[in-house]
Motif scaffolding. Structure first.
Motif: not given
Length: 208
Positions: A121-140
């Protein structure tokens, strides 16, 4: 001559014996069903399905504001039922992308699917995240990865799988899938530029 007290005593004794027989019969039935399930599993020995992440296309993946990550990507993945005598039901499969163990897209519910013997079986989903808050260390950390030219995303699935033998269908077993995706970047964040597509054919870790 039988007294009223003796009649009452005999009735209670009969009711107690009948209740015991019902409970015993129920326990025997449960034991038989459990033994049949064990016997089916022991003889057929169902193998967990295999998953392969075929490709990832990234349309957006950038930090628009401090600690807010926006992403838009499409993934193609396949699953294969390795069993030649057992069918597989996929139920309530949530798929999402994570970066450094933090979910960065909304979960997308894959359609319920039945997979026959040795089917793919094959799936091709689209995954979207709009302005998702992340931990401060993830940006650098993300900037460092992009400057190095490689970002590791994990495409994950969390759901339920059921086994089917003939007309019998098992209960739900939790299915966890983790597909690592090493995405090459050209040294800049993806936003309004051209999409990045990476052909992977990456084997995924599967736990049932």
């Amino acid at each position: 001559m039988t007294t009223e007290k003796e009649c009452e005593f005999d009735y209670r004794k009969y009711a107690k014996a009948a209740t015991s027989r019902i409970v015993y019969g129920f326990l025997v039935l449960v034991a038989i069903v459990a033994f049949v399930i064990f016997l089916v599993c022991a003889i057929l020995h169902p193998h967990k399905p295999s998953f392969i992440l075929q490709d990832v296309t990234i349309y957006q993946f950038n930090i628009s504001q401090p600690n807010l990550l926006s992403s838009n990507l499409q993934v193609t993945l396949s699953s294969r039922n390795p069993n030649d005598k057992i069918g597989v039901f996929y139920d309530r499969l949530d798929i999402y992308a994570s970066y450094r163990n933090q979910e960065v897209t909304l979960a997308n519910l894959l359609p319920e699917t039945y997979q026959g013997h040795l089917e793919v079986t094959v799936w091709s989903p689209v995954l979207i995240g709009s302005a998702v808050p992340v931990e401060p260390y993830l940006s650098p950390a993300l900037n460092e990865d992009i400057n190095a030219g490689m970002v590791l995303l994990n495409i994950k699935i969390d759901g339920c799988v059921k086994w089917k033998v003939g007309s019998w269908v098992s209960g739900c077993y939790r299915l966890l899938v983790n597909c690592p995706a090493f995405i090459p970047f050209s040294g800049q964040l993806v936003g309004g530029g051209p999409a990045i597509k990476d052909q992977l054919a990456q084997q995924c870790a599967v736990d049932v």
